[in-house]
Design an enzyme around this catalytic site. Structure first.
Site, PDB file in Angstrom:
ATOM      1  N   CYS A 194      94.122  32.333  56.018  1.00 44.10           N
ATOM      2  CA  CYS A 194      95.362  32.250  55.257  1.00 44.10           C
ATOM      3  C   CYS A 194      95.201  33.056  53.978  1.00 44.10           C
ATOM      4  CB  CYS A 194      95.657  30.808  54.881  1.00 44.10           C
ATOM      5  SG  CYS A 194      95.868  29.730  56.297  1.00 44.10           S
ATOM      6  N   GLY A 199      97.494  36.162  57.528  1.00 42.42           N
ATOM      7  CA  GLY A 199      98.214  35.134  58.280  1.00 42.42           C
ATOM      8  C   GLY A 199      99.614  35.596  58.594  1.00 42.42           C
ATOM      9  N   ASN A 218      93.584  27.898  51.676  1.00 42.81           N
ATOM     10  CA  ASN A 218      92.884  28.806  52.595  1.00 42.81           C
ATOM     11  C   ASN A 218      91.505  28.214  52.842  1.00 42.81           C
ATOM     12  OD1 ASN A 218      91.320  32.080  52.216  1.00 42.81           O
ATOM     13  ND2 ASN A 218      91.770  30.944  54.057  1.00 42.81           N
ATOM     14  N   GLY A 219      91.190  27.973  54.113  1.00 40.72           N
ATOM     15  CA  GLY A 219      89.879  27.399  54.459  1.00 40.72           C
ATOM     16  C   GLY A 219      90.025  26.301  55.468  1.00 40.72           C
ATOM     17  N   TYR A 229      85.245  42.278  58.235  1.00 40.92           N
ATOM     18  CA  TYR A 229      86.485  42.407  58.991  1.00 40.92           C
ATOM     19  C   TYR A 229      87.753  41.933  58.276  1.00 40.92           C
ATOM     20  CZ  TYR A 229      89.998  40.788  62.352  1.00 40.92           C
ATOM     21  OH  TYR A 229      91.170  40.525  62.987  1.00 40.92           O
TER      22      TYR A 229
END
Ligand code: SF4
Length: 474
Positions: A9, A36, A110-111, A250
């Site tokens: 995210c 996302g 996020n996570g 990435y």
């Protein structure tokens, strides 16, 4: 780009005195779209009230001029989402909004929380009623019920209980908070914008707004931003940092910086080191767009083999509300990539990519190059084999689905149909980041998880292919 690895995210928070910030938040989410593509949302604070608009879709599908006009206020947070826990539906779109004893609170996350199930069970026993299936609600409900006379104390309490990865943007009355877990697993950076402040998952969000990168939010830090200035609290002393190595390989955009370290040259260096580790005689180096382009350039520079743009990517094939049927799914690689046979024909190709996850996409790309006339295809990967699942917010696959978990490199080479295959060593992957090994998480390559991994979760990952994670397109 490896479609079997799903970005997690993106979060953002903005405060500018006397300025409506919803449009700037929208633009910053636009820059974080790669993190996302399933849902997007913005929450603003105005006249004693938090307003939220969040829904499924890409950022420009979720928002229009009229919606942004209604989101008034000079404090704002935003979110782009790909669900790693919780089902894929509008109800899980963030920011999530809750009414607590101290007032309303909106949270973007996020996570992934590894002890969410246990915490949720405890909270339910206390009478907390959940409205979503996401671990973000666990975290937010924990802040709500936490002891403490102010938000900072409550957030600190949550941080003492929660285990896992979280970079948070939190909005309450007249304040925003940037919060990062004690391992600093997911990124979060601070920038200066006009007379105000912005924080975001990646610094590329600053550049598009003309904001200036200041620093990364520290692992274990709570940063409070308000009209009275900024107040930083090292809520949890970070014993060990464990920043996600895959962000370098990435996930992040190549124009983003972590700790003032630009990603593009890091990936280029990975390509150079890969050329030293696995040289091969060939006519052209190609990178799988977009994330492997920088590494392919590096491989080309080091090997003196010309770099070629021979594989075009249709950047507009994203997730849509319309799920393709099986035959379209089969053709997804063709929809996404187009090899130019005029450039490829008769050549020995070195194909550089960032990873092989399940081994379903790579054979199709190699096959495509052969059909376009390549006489040899040598696969080079800018990371070590992925042999373990991620518990910190990356949707890759369960352990049994990871090809490197059950096949040797020679077997993978045969499976993907390459003439040769080489993976960058873990030592050189880390070396390229110019970061100390003991500050990184490399668990999906080495199995060295920075936190405990719940046993039943591990079992579930091993045995089940039907988790609430998404069906992958490839
Ligand atoms: S396990 Fe892999 S993907 Fe997950 S945080 Fe660690 S390095 Fe990143």
């Amino acid at each position: 780009m490896t479609p079997n690895l799903r970005e997690k995210c993106g979060v953002v928070g903005i405060f500018i005195p006397n300025e409506n910030v919803s449009r700037l938040t929208f633009l910053s989410l636009y820059a974080l779209q790669h993190r996302g593509q399933e849902c997007a949302g913005i929450a603003t604070f105005n006249k004693n009230k938090i307003s939220v608009h969040a829904s499924m879709g890409l950022v420009n599908q979720v928002f229009n001029q009229g919606i942004l006009d209604q989101l008034k206020g000079n404090f704002s947070i935003g979110h782009t989402r790909y669900s790693t826990t919780g089902s894929s539906s509008s109800i899980n779109a963030q920011p999530l909004l809750f009414d607590c004893e101290l007032g309303s609170i909106a949270v973007s996350h996020n996570g992934n929380i590894v002890n969410a199930d246990i915490l949720r069970y405890d909270l339910e026993k206390q009478g907390v009623q959940f409205i979503t299936s996401s671990d973000t609600e666990v975290l937010a409900q924990l802040i709500c019920v936490a002891p403490g006379k102010n938000w900072q104390e409550k957030i600190k309490y949550m941080m003492q209980k929660v285990e896992g990865a979280y970079s948070l943007a939190v909005l309450v009355k007249d304040k925003i908070y940037a919060v990062r877990d004690p391992f600093g697993i997911r990124p979060l950076s601070l920038g200066k914008i006009n007379d105000g402040w912005i924080f975001a998952s990646e610094t590329c969000a600053f550049d598009h707004l003309g904001a200036e990168y200041v620093r990364d939010i520290e692992a274990g830090e709570i940063l409070e931003i308000s009209n009275s200035g900024n107040f930083s609290l090292q809520a949890i002393k970070s014993k060990q940092q464990a920043f996600c190595l895959l962000e370098y390989i990435y996930f992040a955009r190549p124009d983003s910086k972590f700790n003032n370290n630009l990603i593009h040259p890091v990936r280029q260096q990975m390509g150079k080191l890969l050329a030293r580790e696995y040289p091969v005689d060939a006519d052209m180096v190609i990178g799988v767009p977009d994330s492997a382009i920088a590494a392919a350039l590096g491989y080309s520079q080091e090997s003196n083999i010309p770099y070629g743009e021979a594989l075009m990517k249709n950047r507009y094939v994203g997730r849509t509300f319309i799920q393709p049927n099986q035959s379209l799914r089969e053709r997804n690689v063709q929809l996404k990539f187009n090899p130019m046979s005029e450039i490829i024909k008769g050549k020995r190709i070195i194909l550089v990519d960032d990873s092989i996850v399940r081994g379903t996409t790579t054979p199709r790309v190699i096959n495509m190059l052969r059909s376009a006339g390549a006489t040899e295809v040598h696969m080079r990967i800018t990371s070590p084999p992925i042999v373990n699942p991620c518990f910190y917010g990356v949707d890759m696959a369960n352990k049994a689905e990871l090809i490197a978990n059950h096949k040797s490199i020679q077997e993978i080479e045969k499976h993907i149909g390459a003439d040769s295959l080489g993976y960058l060593s873990i030592e050189n992957t880390i070396l390229a980041t110019k970061t100390e090994k003991n500050t990184l998480c490399d668990a999906c390559f080495t199995g060295n998880y920075p936190t405990s991994v719940p046993l039943q979760f591990d079992k579930m990952q091993m045995e089940s292919a039907t988790s609430d994670r998404h069906e992958l397109n490839f």
